[in-house]
Design an enzyme around this catalytic site. Structure first.
Site, PDB file in Angstrom:
ATOM      1  N   LYS A 194       0.847  -1.182   0.000  1.00  0.00           N
ATOM      2  CA  LYS A 194       0.000   0.000   0.000  1.00  0.00           C
ATOM      3  C   LYS A 194       0.884   1.233   0.000  1.00  0.00           C
ATOM      4  CE  LYS A 194      -1.186   2.478   2.956  1.00  0.00           C
ATOM      5  NZ  LYS A 194      -0.768   3.882   3.351  1.00  0.00           N
ATOM      6  N   THR A 197       9.517   0.747   2.103  1.00  0.00           N
ATOM      7  CA  THR A 197       8.388   1.478   1.540  1.00  0.00           C
ATOM      8  C   THR A 197       7.321   1.669   2.598  1.00  0.00           C
ATOM      9  OG1 THR A 197       6.824   1.559  -0.268  1.00  0.00           O
ATOM     10  CG2 THR A 197       7.214  -0.578   0.724  1.00  0.00           C
ATOM     11  N   GLU A 216      -0.622  10.132  -5.034  1.00  0.00           N
ATOM     12  CA  GLU A 216      -1.786  10.983  -4.816  1.00  0.00           C
ATOM     13  C   GLU A 216      -1.883  12.070  -5.887  1.00  0.00           C
ATOM     14  OE1 GLU A 216      -2.181  10.484   0.012  1.00  0.00           O
ATOM     15  OE2 GLU A 216      -1.066  12.190  -0.804  1.00  0.00           O
ATOM     16  N   ASN A 229      -3.982  16.405   0.263  1.00  0.00           N
ATOM     17  CA  ASN A 229      -3.230  16.543   1.500  1.00  0.00           C
ATOM     18  C   ASN A 229      -3.632  17.761   2.333  1.00  0.00           C
ATOM     19  OD1 ASN A 229      -1.020  14.356   1.742  1.00  0.00           O
ATOM     20  ND2 ASN A 229      -1.074  14.909  -0.430  1.00  0.00           N
ATOM     21  N   THR A 254      -9.245  16.438   7.749  1.00  0.00           N
ATOM     22  CA  THR A 254     -10.507  17.150   7.896  1.00  0.00           C
ATOM     23  C   THR A 254     -11.571  16.605   6.960  1.00  0.00           C
ATOM     24  OG1 THR A 254      -9.766  18.834   6.326  1.00  0.00           O
ATOM     25  CG2 THR A 254      -9.401  19.257   8.666  1.00  0.00           C
TER      26      THR A 254
END
Length: 413
Positions: free
Chosen positions: A180, A191, A277, A408, A413
């Site tokens: 992952k 990693t 991401e 990010n 939140t």
């Protein structure tokens, strides 16, 4: 040509392994969040972990375990809470996690390794974890690799899994792996999380050496955002259930096994970089002509990790000057007049001199590599030569998009 073939089954493809993944209520999202990998017999264990001074309790736990004992039988992984920077209570939570799963498996807690992923500073939700252990153990299956792979991810968009098979001593030997990782990817020793299973018989010292070298050529050669995690863990098991002769020193059979182990690790590492991401493509940097492999890898990783290079790739701008600048600051001496840079098939710089090239076509090459353009053909290839040395190295990364900041900026939140 590779001396192995890809097979199905992931971490449960090697003989003698079962796995499971369930939803225990650790993640607020309600997605799978607890995974278990189990060997029917005790296995040789090796590990490579983060070098960050701020480490998760599971990292300290595994390091202590492997220093005292080279065998293990189970790996428990929770997702949702990193259990990093959680003080002494985080350590006690790790111990309790190991004891709980050991009791459910009827094995010693010394035969359990741990991994965690999630938000730093948050302890594991122990009530939910302990309640989920019986269900997790009951779900163990020889086909449970996919479920385990799904239960260890956080911001990942896809699961990462691979299994390969070769022949040693006229018998099949298999290595499987899951991983992952999507953000906080700039490994230093390992990693984010990766688990590897193997059914060969290997001596503990040799297995650790093999894994460390494989990590350097795979997970230590990827970068997404330049941030090393507090929880980086690569754990590999070898349980001997292939019934092949034990490999105790380097030789043809050991080299064959290590090459397959490296291939598994590189597949998982590339999958992590590809799933960075907000990324739209994978970047592969190949460096040749350096004095040695380590120098070549250092240049390659510096280029792959350059925010300017990554931004240019996202903007489909064939700005080779950013590649040259990154190579020059990698800390590896080379003569500028020996520098050559290619983007795909486009030769941009040779003998330190810029060359005319079709900028529009080069930009189209970058556009074609955007995620989903041609199925898995989403790789931007950057080839750099720095001289006439024998050193060759590779690194992998991804482009830097607007979405990386959005993901990010809103992480907790």
């Amino acid at each position: 040509m590779a001396d192995w073939q890809e097979i199905t089954g992931g971490i449960t493809a090697p003989r003698g392994y079962r796995a499971a993944g369930i939803t225990a209520g650790l993640k607020p999202s309600g997605l799978p969040d607890l995974a278990l990998i189990f060997s029917d017999v005790e296995a040789i264990a090796a590990g490579v972990f983060t070098t960050s001074q701020v480490k998760a309790a599971c990292v300290d736990y595994c390091r202590q375990h492997l220093q005292a004992k080279h065998h293990t039988q189970a790996i428990l992984c929770n997702a949702g809470q990193a259990n990093a920077a959680t003080g002494s209570q985080g350590w006690f939570d790790a111990l309790e996690s190991a004891m709980t799963v050991a009791q459910a498996l009827n094995i010693s807690s010394e035969s359990v390794l741990l991994a965690s992923t999630g938000v730093i500073g948050q302890r594991i939700r122990m009530e939910q974890l302990k309640a989920g252990i019986p269900k997790l153990v009951a779900a163990l299956s020889e086909t449970g690799s996919d479920a385990a792979a799904a239960a260890i991810i956080t911001t990942d968009l896809v699961t990462k899994s691979i299994a390969l098979e070769t022949t040693i001593g006229d018998r099949p030997v298999r290595i499987g792996g899951i991983a992952k990782g999507s953000g906080m990817i700039h490994p230093n020793m390992a990693t984010m999380l990766a688990f590897v299973t193997c059914d060969a018989a290997v001596s503990p010292a040799l297995w650790q050496q093999m894994l460390s070298r494989a990590a350097d050529r795979s997970f230590n050669s990827i970068t997404v955002d330049g941030d090393t995690s507090t929880n980086d863990s690569l754990i590999a098991l070898a349980n001997g259930q292939s019934r092949t002769p034990a490999i105790i020193e380097m030789g043809p059979e050991a080299e064959k096994l290590e090459a397959m182990l490296t291939a598994v690790c590189q597949h998982l590492a590339r999958a992590i970089a590809r799933d960075g991401e907000g990324a739209t493509c994978l970047i592969e940097v190949q460096v040749t002509g350096a004095n040695d492999e380590l120098s070549a890898r250092q240049i390659a990783k510096t280029i792959a990790g350059s925010s300017l290079v990554k931004s240019a790739i996202f903007g489909r701008d064939p700005n080779w000057g950013r590649i040259a600048a990154a190579a020059g600051r990698a800390g590896v001496p080379f003569e500028q007049e020996n520098l050559q840079i290619k983007l795909g098939d486009f030769l941009l710089l040779e003998n330190g001199q810029p060359l005319p090239f079709d900028r529009a076509a080069a930009s189209e090459y970058l556009k074609a590599a955007a995620k989903g353009a041609y199925l898995k053909e989403d790789t931007v290839l950057i080839s750099v030569s720095v001289g006439n040395g024998h050193g060759i190295g590779k690194a992998w990364g991804c482009d830097l998009s607007y979405d990386y900041v959005k993901i990010n900026a809103e992480y907790t939140t």
